[in-house]
Design a protein around this motif. Structure first.
Motif, PDB file in Angstrom:
ATOM      1  N   ILE A   7       0.869  -1.179   0.000  1.00 10.65           N
ATOM      2  CA  ILE A   7       0.000   0.000   0.000  1.00 10.65           C
ATOM      3  C   ILE A   7       0.903   1.225   0.000  1.00 10.65           C
ATOM      4  CG2 ILE A   7      -1.820   1.259   1.191  1.00 10.65           C
ATOM      5  CD1 ILE A   7      -2.716  -1.326   2.443  1.00 10.65           C
ATOM      6  N   PRO A   8       1.043   1.914  -1.131  1.00 14.09           N
ATOM      7  CA  PRO A   8       1.928   3.086  -1.231  1.00 14.09           C
ATOM      8  C   PRO A   8       1.151   4.398  -1.296  1.00 14.09           C
ATOM      9  CG  PRO A   8       1.986   1.628  -3.176  1.00 14.09           C
ATOM     10  CD  PRO A   8       0.724   1.400  -2.443  1.00 14.09           C
ATOM     11  N   VAL A   9       1.883   5.482  -1.106  1.00 14.40           N
ATOM     12  CA  VAL A   9       1.328   6.820  -1.246  1.00 14.40           C
ATOM     13  C   VAL A   9       2.342   7.693  -1.975  1.00 14.40           C
ATOM     14  CG1 VAL A   9       2.216   7.578   1.008  1.00 14.40           C
ATOM     15  CG2 VAL A   9       0.223   8.734   0.006  1.00 14.40           C
ATOM     16  N   ASN A  10       1.850   8.576  -2.838  1.00 17.87           N
ATOM     17  CA  ASN A  10       2.707   9.558  -3.516  1.00 17.87           C
ATOM     18  C   ASN A  10       2.975  10.732  -2.588  1.00 17.87           C
ATOM     19  OD1 ASN A  10       2.746   8.186  -5.942  1.00 17.87           O
ATOM     20  ND2 ASN A  10       1.200   9.463  -6.930  1.00 17.87           N
ATOM     21  N   SER A  11       4.196  11.224  -2.592  1.00 19.27           N
ATOM     22  CA  SER A  11       4.496  12.411  -1.794  1.00 19.27           C
ATOM     23  C   SER A  11       5.751  13.096  -2.315  1.00 19.27           C
ATOM     24  CB  SER A  11       4.687  12.046  -0.319  1.00 19.27           C
ATOM     25  OG  SER A  11       5.725  11.101  -0.165  1.00 19.27           O
ATOM     26  N   SER A  12       5.821  14.402  -2.066  1.00 26.06           N
ATOM     27  CA  SER A  12       7.010  15.154  -2.459  1.00 26.06           C
ATOM     28  C   SER A  12       8.124  15.030  -1.430  1.00 26.06           C
ATOM     29  CB  SER A  12       6.653  16.638  -2.659  1.00 26.06           C
ATOM     30  OG  SER A  12       6.043  17.162  -1.493  1.00 26.06           O
ATOM     31  N   GLU A  13       7.806  14.460  -0.254  1.00 28.74           N
ATOM     32  CA  GLU A  13       8.794  14.108   0.757  1.00 28.74           C
ATOM     33  C   GLU A  13       8.628  12.631   1.086  1.00 28.74           C
ATOM     34  OE1 GLU A  13      11.245  15.836   2.156  1.00 28.74           O
ATOM     35  OE2 GLU A  13      10.791  17.638   0.971  1.00 28.74           O
ATOM     36  N   PRO A  14       9.716  11.890   1.258  1.00 27.68           N
ATOM     37  CA  PRO A  14       9.576  10.478   1.602  1.00 27.68           C
ATOM     38  C   PRO A  14       8.927  10.311   2.971  1.00 27.68           C
ATOM     39  CG  PRO A  14      11.877  11.183   1.767  1.00 27.68           C
ATOM     40  CD  PRO A  14      11.129  12.308   1.134  1.00 27.68           C
ATOM     41  N   VAL A  15       8.063   9.298   3.104  1.00 26.68           N
ATOM     42  CA  VAL A  15       7.438   8.977   4.387  1.00 26.68           C
ATOM     43  C   VAL A  15       8.367   8.003   5.113  1.00 26.68           C
ATOM     44  CG1 VAL A  15       5.430   7.988   5.544  1.00 26.68           C
ATOM     45  CG2 VAL A  15       5.135   9.310   3.428  1.00 26.68           C
ATOM     46  N   LEU A  16       8.947   8.457   6.201  1.00 28.16           N
ATOM     47  CA  LEU A  16       9.970   7.678   6.907  1.00 28.16           C
ATOM     48  C   LEU A  16       9.601   7.537   8.382  1.00 28.16           C
ATOM     49  CD1 LEU A  16      13.033   9.524   5.334  1.00 28.16           C
ATOM     50  CD2 LEU A  16      12.295   7.194   4.783  1.00 28.16           C
ATOM     51  N   ASP A  17       9.901   6.395   8.947  1.00 26.29           N
ATOM     52  CA  ASP A  17       9.686   6.152  10.371  1.00 26.29           C
ATOM     53  C   ASP A  17      10.662   5.066  10.800  1.00 26.29           C
ATOM     54  OD1 ASP A  17       7.938   6.330  12.891  1.00 26.29           O
ATOM     55  OD2 ASP A  17       7.902   4.181  12.430  1.00 26.29           O
ATOM     56  N   VAL A  18      11.540   5.390  11.730  1.00 29.16           N
ATOM     57  CA  VAL A  18      12.613   4.460  12.089  1.00 29.16           C
ATOM     58  C   VAL A  18      12.093   3.242  12.840  1.00 29.16           C
ATOM     59  CG1 VAL A  18      14.404   6.221  12.086  1.00 29.16           C
ATOM     60  CG2 VAL A  18      13.131   5.763  14.200  1.00 29.16           C
ATOM     61  N   ALA A  19      10.896   3.334  13.423  1.00 25.27           N
ATOM     62  CA  ALA A  19      10.362   2.203  14.192  1.00 25.27           C
ATOM     63  C   ALA A  19       9.759   1.141  13.287  1.00 25.27           C
ATOM     64  CB  ALA A  19       9.333   2.691  15.195  1.00 25.27           C
ATOM     65  N   THR A  20       8.937   1.556  12.308  1.00 22.69           N
ATOM     66  CA  THR A  20       8.210   0.583  11.478  1.00 22.69           C
ATOM     67  C   THR A  20       8.744   0.475  10.055  1.00 22.69           C
ATOM     68  OG1 THR A  20       6.571   2.282  10.944  1.00 22.69           O
ATOM     69  CG2 THR A  20       6.107   0.834  12.823  1.00 22.69           C
ATOM     70  N   ARG A  21       9.610   1.370   9.669  1.00 25.56           N
ATOM     71  CA  ARG A  21      10.341   1.310   8.415  1.00 25.56           C
ATOM     72  C   ARG A  21       9.481   1.171   7.150  1.00 25.56           C
ATOM     73  NH1 ARG A  21      15.858   0.101   9.485  1.00 25.56           N
ATOM     74  NH2 ARG A  21      16.252   0.886  11.575  1.00 25.56           N
ATOM     75  N   PRO A  22       8.602   2.118   6.860  1.00 27.93           N
ATOM     76  CA  PRO A  22       8.026   2.101   5.513  1.00 27.93           C
ATOM     77  C   PRO A  22       9.162   2.191   4.506  1.00 27.93           C
ATOM     78  CG  PRO A  22       7.693   4.243   6.552  1.00 27.93           C
ATOM     79  CD  PRO A  22       8.217   3.325   7.609  1.00 27.93           C
ATOM     80  N   TYR A  23       9.016   1.500   3.393  1.00 25.19           N
ATOM     81  CA  TYR A  23      10.072   1.553   2.384  1.00 25.19           C
ATOM     82  C   TYR A  23       9.721   2.603   1.339  1.00 25.19           C
ATOM     83  CZ  TYR A  23       7.108  -1.344  -0.669  1.00 25.19           C
ATOM     84  OH  TYR A  23       6.089  -1.821  -1.433  1.00 25.19           O
ATOM     85  N   VAL A  24      10.744   3.222   0.805  1.00 27.46           N
ATOM     86  CA  VAL A  24      10.571   4.346  -0.110  1.00 27.46           C
ATOM     87  C   VAL A  24      11.409   4.112  -1.360  1.00 27.46           C
ATOM     88  CG1 VAL A  24      10.679   6.855  -0.375  1.00 27.46           C
ATOM     89  CG2 VAL A  24      10.329   5.857   1.905  1.00 27.46           C
ATOM     90  N   PHE A  25      10.810   4.395  -2.512  1.00 24.29           N
ATOM     91  CA  PHE A  25      11.546   4.430  -3.778  1.00 24.29           C
ATOM     92  C   PHE A  25      11.377   5.815  -4.394  1.00 24.29           C
ATOM     93  CE2 PHE A  25      10.946  -0.124  -3.352  1.00 24.29           C
ATOM     94  CZ  PHE A  25      12.115  -0.661  -3.872  1.00 24.29           C
ATOM     95  N   ALA A  26      12.378   6.249  -5.130  1.00 24.52           N
ATOM     96  CA  ALA A  26      12.203   7.437  -5.956  1.00 24.52           C
ATOM     97  C   ALA A  26      11.087   7.160  -6.959  1.00 24.52           C
ATOM     98  CB  ALA A  26      13.499   7.770  -6.682  1.00 24.52           C
ATOM     99  N   HIS A  27      10.196   8.120  -7.129  1.00 26.96           N
ATOM    100  CA  HIS A  27       9.097   8.006  -8.089  1.00 26.96           C
ATOM    101  C   HIS A  27       9.660   8.171  -9.503  1.00 26.96           C
ATOM    102  CE1 HIS A  27       5.085   8.692  -9.798  1.00 26.96           C
ATOM    103  NE2 HIS A  27       4.565   8.376  -8.619  1.00 26.96           N
ATOM    104  N   ILE A  28       8.901   7.733 -10.490  1.00 29.10           N
ATOM    105  CA  ILE A  28       9.290   8.000 -11.874  1.00 29.10           C
ATOM    106  C   ILE A  28       9.284   9.495 -12.153  1.00 29.10           C
ATOM    107  CG2 ILE A  28       8.713   7.624 -14.299  1.00 29.10           C
ATOM    108  CD1 ILE A  28       9.741   5.119 -12.825  1.00 29.10           C
ATOM    109  N   ALA A  29       8.283  10.197 -11.622  1.00 28.05           N
ATOM    110  CA  ALA A  29       8.217  11.655 -11.776  1.00 28.05           C
ATOM    111  C   ALA A  29       9.280  12.304 -10.904  1.00 28.05           C
ATOM    112  CB  ALA A  29       6.829  12.168 -11.385  1.00 28.05           C
ATOM    113  N   GLU A  30      10.048  13.167 -11.485  1.00 26.52           N
ATOM    114  CA  GLU A  30      11.159  13.791 -10.777  1.00 26.52           C
ATOM    115  C   GLU A  30      10.669  14.560  -9.549  1.00 26.52           C
ATOM    116  OE1 GLU A  30      10.397  13.959 -13.942  1.00 26.52           O
ATOM    117  OE2 GLU A  30      12.155  14.030 -15.256  1.00 26.52           O
ATOM    118  N   GLY A  31      11.400  14.441  -8.443  1.00 26.52           N
ATOM    119  CA  GLY A  31      11.071  15.165  -7.242  1.00 26.52           C
ATOM    120  C   GLY A  31       9.965  14.550  -6.405  1.00 26.52           C
ATOM    121  N   MET A  32       9.505  13.361  -6.766  1.00 22.57           N
ATOM    122  CA  MET A  32       8.448  12.688  -6.031  1.00 22.57           C
ATOM    123  C   MET A  32       8.968  11.347  -5.501  1.00 22.57           C
ATOM    124  SD  MET A  32       5.722  14.612  -6.007  1.00 22.57           S
ATOM    125  CE  MET A  32       4.385  13.476  -5.609  1.00 22.57           C
ATOM    126  N   TYR A  33       8.229  10.816  -4.522  1.00 25.00           N
ATOM    127  CA  TYR A  33       8.588   9.546  -3.907  1.00 25.00           C
ATOM    128  C   TYR A  33       7.338   8.683  -3.777  1.00 25.00           C
ATOM    129  CZ  TYR A  33      12.640  12.337  -2.680  1.00 25.00           C
ATOM    130  OH  TYR A  33      13.738  13.169  -2.748  1.00 25.00           O
TER     131      TYR A  33
END
Length: 521
Positions: free
Chosen positions: A268-294
């Protein structure tokens, strides 16, 4: 030239899709290939199978559509992530079978690296929220220790779609979305972190140059054309990682949009201009195809592949009765009531992600009794996958806004019954569009469209989607699942405890065996 070809190179197989200038699907073809599990934590595929799948699906695609290969303006790939194919520039692929994204053999190497690099800082810079051992940097460290001859011959390490691009064109590149899953890529800076490579003992030139997803990296060679049925000289775009291509094809690049992907693995992902990060539960993040998005997500490793396991182990004869065993399985599941007569299924058959208490978590059926039927077992598997993803949704919702309905993508979106289960478990509207399981294919096709100038950006994605069905929560089923979910969560947590115990007990037992006995095993 009036067409594009996109390839969705997934865990279960490769799908080739032909698109016209209006980004409508003209034809598609799917070729399945195997994953091999020679021992615990080893999840491998054969690059030769991917290449053969590309050829088979292409020949079938063009034949079905009645389109000449010379009418194809561009090719682009979406490829499953975190794959490690060692390449010699003179010999090609150096291993017959290579570790794929869920392979966790490099646990010791990852632990050694993270003794020297602060783990929280590593995560916050990379967004690499899968278990660390999954990432290619550590798989490469494992290779250096356990396959030194292969490591010495390795000129470059390629991911899945980059390997196919190499076979198509002879060119060696990757893009930011795939590079963001290497284990040493700084998300915000967009570069490999040299000091981390030094700690790992890996030279930076082992990783391919990074170019934009829509950059044309080469053209189909005469040799590749003869094998695949493509036309020599066809342009090839760099493409992207499956997570990012699916995000693009499903919800474009709009801030805050989210979806459910129900394929071999599920997330279950979400688009964002800032990566969604949490050191406890570790959502994983990839660079989006669109520049400047995650694209940031929580996932389970065995979603659709758990249901495939049920098909293969409990319903193998159904494949002989009709073309798609899953249709019959859906009918059987529908014959069981919500809650599957007390049977619960934990789909952790491929281990756990970083949101789990242990990466060694194991799957299970719980609540079996003498009255349990196969219908119950099938429905319990479908419900268990939905409930496991509900835990992921809850974690994501705690950290970022989620819209009031979720788009469904992936092979599982075909099932009306399963979509209704998700609506009831999630207590949300579940939307199916005409794209459903073609999101990654559409994302890759959009990259190709931009590469050859058909599109200037990705805003046209929304116009391709047509809503076909919306599943709304059914009150009585919703209430049943609300009662069951805490029980499922407790069982899931206990399976993590059991998995951790079994892992250490088995490792201790193996260490005590004579060398000859270990070899015999």
């Amino acid at each position: 030239m009036s067409y594009l070809i996109s390839y969705d190179l997934g865990t279960g197989g490769v799908k080739a899709s032909l698109y016209d200038r209006h980004m409508q699907t003209v034809a598609r073809s799917f070729t399945e290939y195997a994953t091999y599990y020679p021992q615990p934590n080893y999840h491998q595929q054969r690059p030769a199978d991917w290449w053969q799948g590309i050829a088979q699906s292409t020949h079938s695609l063009l034949s079905t559509a009645g389109v000449d290969a010379t009418q194809v303006a561009c090719i682009s790939l979406s490829g499953h992530s975190l794959v490690s194919v060692p390449i010699s520039r003179s010999e090609g692929a150096l291993l017959e079978q290579v570790p794929i994204w869920s392979d966790k053999r490099a646990e010791a190497e990852a632990a050694l690296f993270l003794q020297k690099v602060d783990e929280q800082q590593w995560y916050l810079r990379t967004g690499n929220g899968f278990p660390a051992a999954c990432y290619p940097l550590f798989k490469l460290m494992w290779m250096q220790k356990h396959q030194p001859d292969i490591f010495a011959q390795t000129d470059v390490l390629l991911g899945s779609k980059d390997y196919i691009n190499y076979r198509l064109t002879g060119a060696i590149y990757t893009d930011p979305s795939y590079a963001s899953g290497l284990g040493a890529y700084d998300l915000k800076q967009g570069v490999l972190v040299e000091e981390w490579l030094d700690v790992a003992g890996i030279a930076s030139h082992v990783f391919p140059p990074i170019v934009p997803s829509h950059e044309l990296i080469g053209h189909v060679t005469a040799e590749a054309a003869a094998y695949t049925g493509l036309a020599a000289g066809t342009p090839v775009a760099c493409g992207g990682v499956d997570n990012a291509c699916m995000a693009l094809g499903a919800i474009g690049s709009e801030e805050g949009r989210s979806y459910v992907s129900l394929g071999s693995s599920s997330w279950i992902p979400v688009n964002s201009s800032e990566p969604v990060l949490d050191v406890a539960t570790r959502p994983y993040v990839f660079a989006h195809i669109a520049e400047g998005m995650y694209t940031s997500a929580y996932s389970i490793f065995a979603g659709g592949s758990s249901l495939r396991w049920v098909r293969d182990q409990l319903c193998s004869e159904l494949a002989e009765e009709q073309p798609d065993a899953y249709d019959r399985m859906n009918a059987m599941a529908a014959a069981a009531p919500p809650g599957s007569n007390g049977v619960l299924f934990d789909p952790s058959l491929a281990g756990g992600t970083s949101q789990d208490a242990s990466v060694h978590i194991q799957g299970s059926y719980i609540g079996l009794h003498l009255a349990t039927t196969r219908n119950d077992l099938i429905r319990a598997a479908m419900e268990g996958i939905a409930m496991n993803l509900k835990l992921s949704l809850d974690l994501l919702r705690q950290r970022t806004p989620i819209m009031g309905e979720l788009l469904f993508c992936g092979g599982g979106s075909r099932s009306t019954l399963w979509r209704q289960m998700f609506a009831d478990v999630f207590d949300m509207n579940i939307v199916k569009t005409n794209i459903d399981q073609d999101a990654a294919s559409l994302g890759a096709a959009a990259i190709a469209a931009r590469a050859v100038g058909w599109w200037n950006d990705y805003r046209g994605i929304a116009d391709v989607h047509i809503v076909e069905h919306t599943s709304q929560p059914e009150p009585s089923s919703r209430e049943i699942y609300q009662q069951i979910l805490p029980v499922f969560q407790h069982i899931h947590e206990q399976m993590a405890v059991l998995g951790e115990y079994m892992h250490h007990h088995t490792r201790k037992h193996r260490a005590q065996l004579p060398i000859t006995s270990r070899m015999e095993e």
